[in-house]
Design a protein around this motif. Sequence first.
Motif, PDB file in Angstrom:
ATOM      1  N   GLN A   1       0.871  -1.250   0.061  1.00 47.20           N
ATOM      2  CA  GLN A   1       0.014  -0.122   0.012  1.00 47.20           C
ATOM      3  C   GLN A   1       0.727   1.164  -0.033  1.00 47.20           C
ATOM      4  O   GLN A   1       1.993   1.286   0.677  1.00 47.20           O
ATOM      5  N   VAL A   2       0.453   2.095  -0.831  1.00 45.66           N
ATOM      6  CA  VAL A   2       1.214   3.356  -0.873  1.00 45.66           C
ATOM      7  C   VAL A   2       0.776   4.517  -0.117  1.00 45.66           C
ATOM      8  O   VAL A   2      -0.687   4.740  -0.389  1.00 45.66           O
ATOM      9  N   GLN A   3       1.277   5.156   0.654  1.00 46.03           N
ATOM     10  CA  GLN A   3       0.589   6.463   1.365  1.00 46.03           C
ATOM     11  C   GLN A   3       1.511   7.803   0.768  1.00 46.03           C
ATOM     12  O   GLN A   3       2.507   7.779   0.772  1.00 46.03           O
ATOM     13  N   LEU A   4       0.645   8.695   0.865  1.00 45.68           N
ATOM     14  CA  LEU A   4       1.113  10.007   0.183  1.00 45.68           C
ATOM     15  C   LEU A   4       0.653  11.054   1.073  1.00 45.68           C
ATOM     16  O   LEU A   4      -0.259  11.262   1.595  1.00 45.68           O
ATOM     17  N   VAL A   5       1.626  11.805   1.394  1.00 41.86           N
ATOM     18  CA  VAL A   5       1.226  12.979   2.442  1.00 41.86           C
ATOM     19  C   VAL A   5       1.862  14.366   1.802  1.00 41.86           C
ATOM     20  O   VAL A   5       3.105  14.406   1.397  1.00 41.86           O
ATOM     21  N   GLU A   6       1.178  15.416   1.488  1.00 37.78           N
ATOM     22  CA  GLU A   6       1.443  16.566   0.884  1.00 37.78           C
ATOM     23  C   GLU A   6       1.832  17.468   1.958  1.00 37.78           C
ATOM     24  O   GLU A   6       1.311  17.633   3.048  1.00 37.78           O
ATOM     25  N   SER A   7       2.686  18.684   1.429  1.00 38.47           N
ATOM     26  CA  SER A   7       3.218  19.684   2.561  1.00 38.47           C
ATOM     27  C   SER A   7       3.394  21.008   1.740  1.00 38.47           C
ATOM     28  O   SER A   7       3.863  20.786   0.413  1.00 38.47           O
ATOM     29  N   GLY A   8       3.576  22.074   2.366  1.00 34.25           N
ATOM     30  CA  GLY A   8       4.020  23.241   1.654  1.00 34.25           C
ATOM     31  C   GLY A   8       2.917  24.394   1.083  1.00 34.25           C
ATOM     32  O   GLY A   8       3.281  25.372   0.401  1.00 34.25           O
ATOM     33  N   GLY A   9       1.528  23.865   1.356  1.00 30.82           N
ATOM     34  CA  GLY A   9       0.544  24.823   0.933  1.00 30.82           C
ATOM     35  C   GLY A   9       0.552  26.056   1.886  1.00 30.82           C
ATOM     36  O   GLY A   9       1.252  26.034   2.836  1.00 30.82           O
ATOM     37  N   GLY A  10      -0.170  27.134   1.421  1.00 29.12           N
ATOM     38  CA  GLY A  10      -0.378  28.149   2.377  1.00 29.12           C
ATOM     39  C   GLY A  10      -0.922  29.388   1.447  1.00 29.12           C
ATOM     40  O   GLY A  10      -1.611  29.274   0.621  1.00 29.12           O
ATOM     41  N   LEU A  11      -0.866  30.489   1.968  1.00 27.78           N
ATOM     42  CA  LEU A  11      -1.545  31.879   1.459  1.00 27.78           C
ATOM     43  C   LEU A  11      -0.278  32.578   0.924  1.00 27.78           C
ATOM     44  O   LEU A  11       0.829  32.863   1.556  1.00 27.78           O
ATOM     45  N   VAL A  12      -0.562  33.094  -0.473  1.00 25.12           N
ATOM     46  CA  VAL A  12       0.471  33.971  -1.084  1.00 25.12           C
ATOM     47  C   VAL A  12      -0.284  34.840  -1.863  1.00 25.12           C
ATOM     48  O   VAL A  12      -1.234  34.669  -2.540  1.00 25.12           O
ATOM     49  N   GLN A  13       0.397  36.048  -2.201  1.00 26.13           N
ATOM     50  CA  GLN A  13       0.051  37.106  -2.871  1.00 26.13           C
ATOM     51  C   GLN A  13       0.210  36.800  -4.514  1.00 26.13           C
ATOM     52  O   GLN A  13       1.200  35.948  -5.092  1.00 26.13           O
ATOM     53  N   ALA A  14      -0.684  37.335  -5.331  1.00 26.58           N
ATOM     54  CA  ALA A  14      -0.664  37.108  -6.824  1.00 26.58           C
ATOM     55  C   ALA A  14       0.976  37.533  -7.146  1.00 26.58           C
ATOM     56  O   ALA A  14       1.531  38.532  -6.931  1.00 26.58           O
ATOM     57  N   GLY A  15       1.491  36.627  -8.039  1.00 23.46           N
ATOM     58  CA  GLY A  15       2.694  36.675  -8.486  1.00 23.46           C
ATOM     59  C   GLY A  15       3.980  36.044  -7.785  1.00 23.46           C
ATOM     60  O   GLY A  15       5.173  36.212  -8.056  1.00 23.46           O
ATOM     61  N   GLY A  16       3.408  35.728  -6.726  1.00 25.04           N
ATOM     62  CA  GLY A  16       4.468  34.935  -5.745  1.00 25.04           C
ATOM     63  C   GLY A  16       4.732  33.462  -5.831  1.00 25.04           C
ATOM     64  O   GLY A  16       4.178  33.041  -7.180  1.00 25.04           O
ATOM     65  N   SER A  17       5.208  33.051  -5.007  1.00 24.47           N
ATOM     66  CA  SER A  17       5.920  31.365  -5.299  1.00 24.47           C
ATOM     67  C   SER A  17       5.620  30.636  -4.088  1.00 24.47           C
ATOM     68  O   SER A  17       5.555  31.075  -2.809  1.00 24.47           O
ATOM     69  N   LEU A  18       5.228  29.473  -4.465  1.00 26.37           N
ATOM     70  CA  LEU A  18       5.180  28.088  -3.315  1.00 26.37           C
ATOM     71  C   LEU A  18       5.892  26.886  -3.897  1.00 26.37           C
ATOM     72  O   LEU A  18       5.871  26.751  -5.200  1.00 26.37           O
ATOM     73  N   ARG A  19       6.280  26.252  -3.010  1.00 25.76           N
ATOM     74  CA  ARG A  19       6.706  25.067  -3.246  1.00 25.76           C
ATOM     75  C   ARG A  19       6.006  23.956  -2.412  1.00 25.76           C
ATOM     76  O   ARG A  19       5.965  23.824  -1.205  1.00 25.76           O
ATOM     77  N   LEU A  20       5.427  22.793  -3.200  1.00 24.81           N
ATOM     78  CA  LEU A  20       4.782  21.945  -2.522  1.00 24.81           C
ATOM     79  C   LEU A  20       5.614  20.773  -2.627  1.00 24.81           C
ATOM     80  O   LEU A  20       6.491  20.374  -3.774  1.00 24.81           O
ATOM     81  N   SER A  21       5.426  19.769  -1.662  1.00 22.80           N
ATOM     82  CA  SER A  21       6.331  18.675  -1.565  1.00 22.80           C
ATOM     83  C   SER A  21       5.230  17.328  -1.220  1.00 22.80           C
ATOM     84  O   SER A  21       4.377  17.452  -0.408  1.00 22.80           O
ATOM     85  N   CYS A  22       5.491  16.136  -1.733  1.00 22.44           N
ATOM     86  CA  CYS A  22       4.599  15.120  -1.402  1.00 22.44           C
ATOM     87  C   CYS A  22       5.698  13.885  -0.986  1.00 22.44           C
ATOM     88  O   CYS A  22       6.711  13.815  -1.940  1.00 22.44           O
ATOM     89  N   ALA A  23       5.606  13.300   0.067  1.00 22.22           N
ATOM     90  CA  ALA A  23       6.371  12.157   0.619  1.00 22.22           C
ATOM     91  C   ALA A  23       5.679  10.701   0.095  1.00 22.22           C
ATOM     92  O   ALA A  23       4.276  10.868   0.904  1.00 22.22           O
ATOM     93  N   ALA A  24       6.149   9.877  -0.190  1.00 20.54           N
ATOM     94  CA  ALA A  24       5.569   8.833  -0.627  1.00 20.54           C
ATOM     95  C   ALA A  24       6.212   7.606   0.226  1.00 20.54           C
ATOM     96  O   ALA A  24       7.503   7.600   0.564  1.00 20.54           O
TER      97      ALA A  24
END
Length: 127
Positions: A1-24
């Motif tokens: 069985q594979v489990q996936l957990v995301e992280s890195g979301g949030g609130l950002v202004q238009a034009g900004g950047s975010l990095r999401l990560s997923c650990a399997a």
Amino acid sequence: QVQLVESGGGLVQAGGSLRLSCAASGRPFSTYAMGWFRQAPGKEREFVASIRWSDGGTDYADSVKGRFTISRDKAKNTVDLQMNSLKPEDTAVYHCAASRGWSPIASLRVRSGYPYWGQGTQVTVSS
């Protein structure tokens, strides 16, 4: 069985950047490809990007091409989504997904191509 957990979301202004990560996790972890999908309120879950685990080949939705970059770390069993030049219309819950065996590229653009899903992480882009 594979489990996936995301992280890195949030609130950002238009034009900004975010990095999401997923650990399997899963012993042994094995996948043909991993993908990112997103779902905005009242809308269907839509394809964002995918990456082949073996050679790193990538595919992107037209709406994010040139702004988002998907990458994977085979040693850590993680897949990241670097999101630049964010727009309010990028606001959604972002889900990581993992495929099983070989799939044609078209199948990696739809939900049915992935049997394993994470719970999602919220990304909100303010104008």
